[in-house]
Design an enzyme around this catalytic site. Structure first.
Site, short mmCIF file in Angstrom:
data_model
loop_
_atom_site.label_atom_id
_atom_site.label_comp_id
_atom_site.label_asym_id
_atom_site.label_seq_id
_atom_site.Cartn_x
_atom_site.Cartn_y
_atom_site.Cartn_z
N ARG A 66 11.63 53.23 47.48
CA ARG A 66 12.91 52.84 48.09
C ARG A 66 13.20 51.36 47.85
NH1 ARG A 66 14.04 51.65 54.11
NH2 ARG A 66 16.30 51.89 54.30
N HIS A 70 16.55 49.74 46.24
CA HIS A 70 17.36 48.75 46.95
C HIS A 70 17.46 47.45 46.15
CE1 HIS A 70 17.74 50.35 51.30
NE2 HIS A 70 17.58 51.36 50.47
N ASP A 71 16.46 47.14 45.36
CA ASP A 71 16.53 45.95 44.52
C ASP A 71 17.55 46.16 43.41
OD1 ASP A 71 15.78 43.39 43.47
OD2 ASP A 71 14.56 44.41 41.96
N VAL A 74 21.45 46.01 44.02
CA VAL A 74 22.07 44.73 44.42
C VAL A 74 21.70 43.67 43.37
CG1 VAL A 74 22.30 43.02 46.25
CG2 VAL A 74 21.79 45.40 46.84
N GLY A 76 21.31 44.03 40.35
CA GLY A 76 20.45 44.56 39.31
C GLY A 76 18.99 44.40 39.67
N GLU A 92 18.89 39.20 51.10
CA GLU A 92 19.03 40.66 51.12
C GLU A 92 18.03 41.32 52.06
OE1 GLU A 92 18.74 42.31 47.15
OE2 GLU A 92 19.80 40.58 46.32
N ASN A 98 18.26 46.84 54.75
CA ASN A 98 16.92 46.49 54.27
C ASN A 98 15.93 46.15 55.38
OD1 ASN A 98 17.52 46.86 51.57
ND2 ASN A 98 18.25 44.74 51.30
N SER A 250 5.58 67.97 53.66
CA SER A 250 5.38 67.58 52.27
C SER A 250 5.79 66.12 52.05
CB SER A 250 6.21 68.50 51.36
OG SER A 250 6.03 68.21 50.00
#
Length: 328
Positions: A66, A70-71, A74, A76, A92, A98, A250
């Site tokens: 994740r 998320h990087d 925003v 790139g 961020e 975040n 799972s």
């Protein structure tokens, strides 16, 4: 207007302003084996250090996947999500979407191990891309070759995270707009959503679907009513701390059961249920719910490579951070 709707409107408005221009020139400059001559042991260092954490805490794996997502969404894939806020700037990392990110200690440990062998050579952005791959593989998911050569960005702004990250209550129109703005197709939206086959979520991220969907004390009609009963037993209306498996039974095994859940109207988030509201994404969900895991693995690996190329900084731009949480 509810807080979620306000955030939703804000997200769409800022998305129109901050539409990301997918820089194919920089993406093409990435290559597998980029550090062969300068840090040939990079992948082994990253894998071993990452494994040492995930072997003790498997749920760090989805958190690290994740974090990479998320990087990349925003500014790139430039490691900007790793930067700490300062007195004069909220980064961020501290934006609402975040604040639930975990696993920064893993990135810091990997970076330290890499710096001990190859000082000032490997970017934090590349480390995050490698860690995300290894995290998936360590939970019996696919592996893929990660093109490297990213440089670290020097800018991290909280408001840009809110503008670019699709919220868990996004509808299909918002999701498609968000992914398309990053150069990703509707099919890739469905593929990358499959990452929810691992991991957990706080009740607060979906409790409105159980108790107050439209502000009238109602439930979300797109969510299986029997599943609502089960979730209510685990999440009270005010519960903000309990963790629920996104893929029950799972959560630490990378497989295709996520698509079976979405087909059965048991996706935990509104954004999961939204995949059934579009022909391309619905068809992918239905196909993978009845397909072998190898087909999904191949698709996921290819989509992760493509996502990892979004807006990368390469060449002489950016920097190689010595510490991932701070600009040099």
């Amino acid at each position: 207007m509810t807080i979620q709707k306000l955030i939703s409107v804000f997200f769409l408005q800022l998305l129109c302003v901050h539409v990301f221009l997918f820089d194919r020139t920089n993406a093409q400059s990435l290559r597998v084996g980029f550090y062969n001559g300068t840090c040939p042991s990079i992948e082994e260092i990253v894998k071993n250090t990452t494994a040492s954490f995930i072997s003790q805490a498997p749920l760090l794996a989805p958190a690290l996947l994740r974090m990479h997502f998320h990087d990349c969404f925003v500014r790139g894939c430039d490691g900007s999500v790793l930067i700490n806020s300062t007195t004069g700037n909220q980064a961020e990392k501290d934006a609402i979407p975040n604040q639930s990110l975990r696993g920064f200690e893993v990135i810091d440990a990997v970076k330290s191990a890499v710096e001990n062998i190859c000082p000032s050579i490997v970017s934090c952005a590349d480390i995050l891309a490698l860690v995300a791959r290894d995290a998936v593989t360590l939970l019996n998911g696919p592996s893929w070759q990660v093109p490297l050569g990213r440089r670290d960005g020097r800018v991290s702004i909280s408001s840009e995270a809110l503008a670019n990250l699709p919220p868990p209550f996004a509808n299909i129109t918002q999701l498609k707009a968000s992914f398309r703005s990053k150069g990703l197709s509707d099919k890739e939206l469905a593929i990358l959503s499959g990452g929810h086959t691992i991991g957990i979520s706080h009740c607060s991220s979906f409790s409105n679907r159980l108790y107050n969907f439209t502000g009238q004390g109602d439930t979300d009609p797109s969510l299986d009513p029997n599943y609502i009963v089960q979730l209510r037993q685990m999440c009270s209306p005010t519960d903000t701390t309990s963790n629920i498996e996104m893929d029950p039974g799972s959560a630490t095994t990378f497989d295709t059961s996520y698509y079976t859940l979405v087909r059965a109207r048991r996706g935990l988030f509104e954004a999961d249920a939204a995949l059934l509201n579009d022909n391309a994404t619905r068809n992918y969900v239905l196909r993978q719910a009845n397909s072998s895991v190898s087909n999904f693995f191949k698709d996921f690996a290819a989509s992760m490579v493509k996502m990892g190329k979004i807006g990368v900084t390469t060449g002489n731009r950016g920097e190689i951070r010595t510490i991932c949480s701070a600009i040099n």
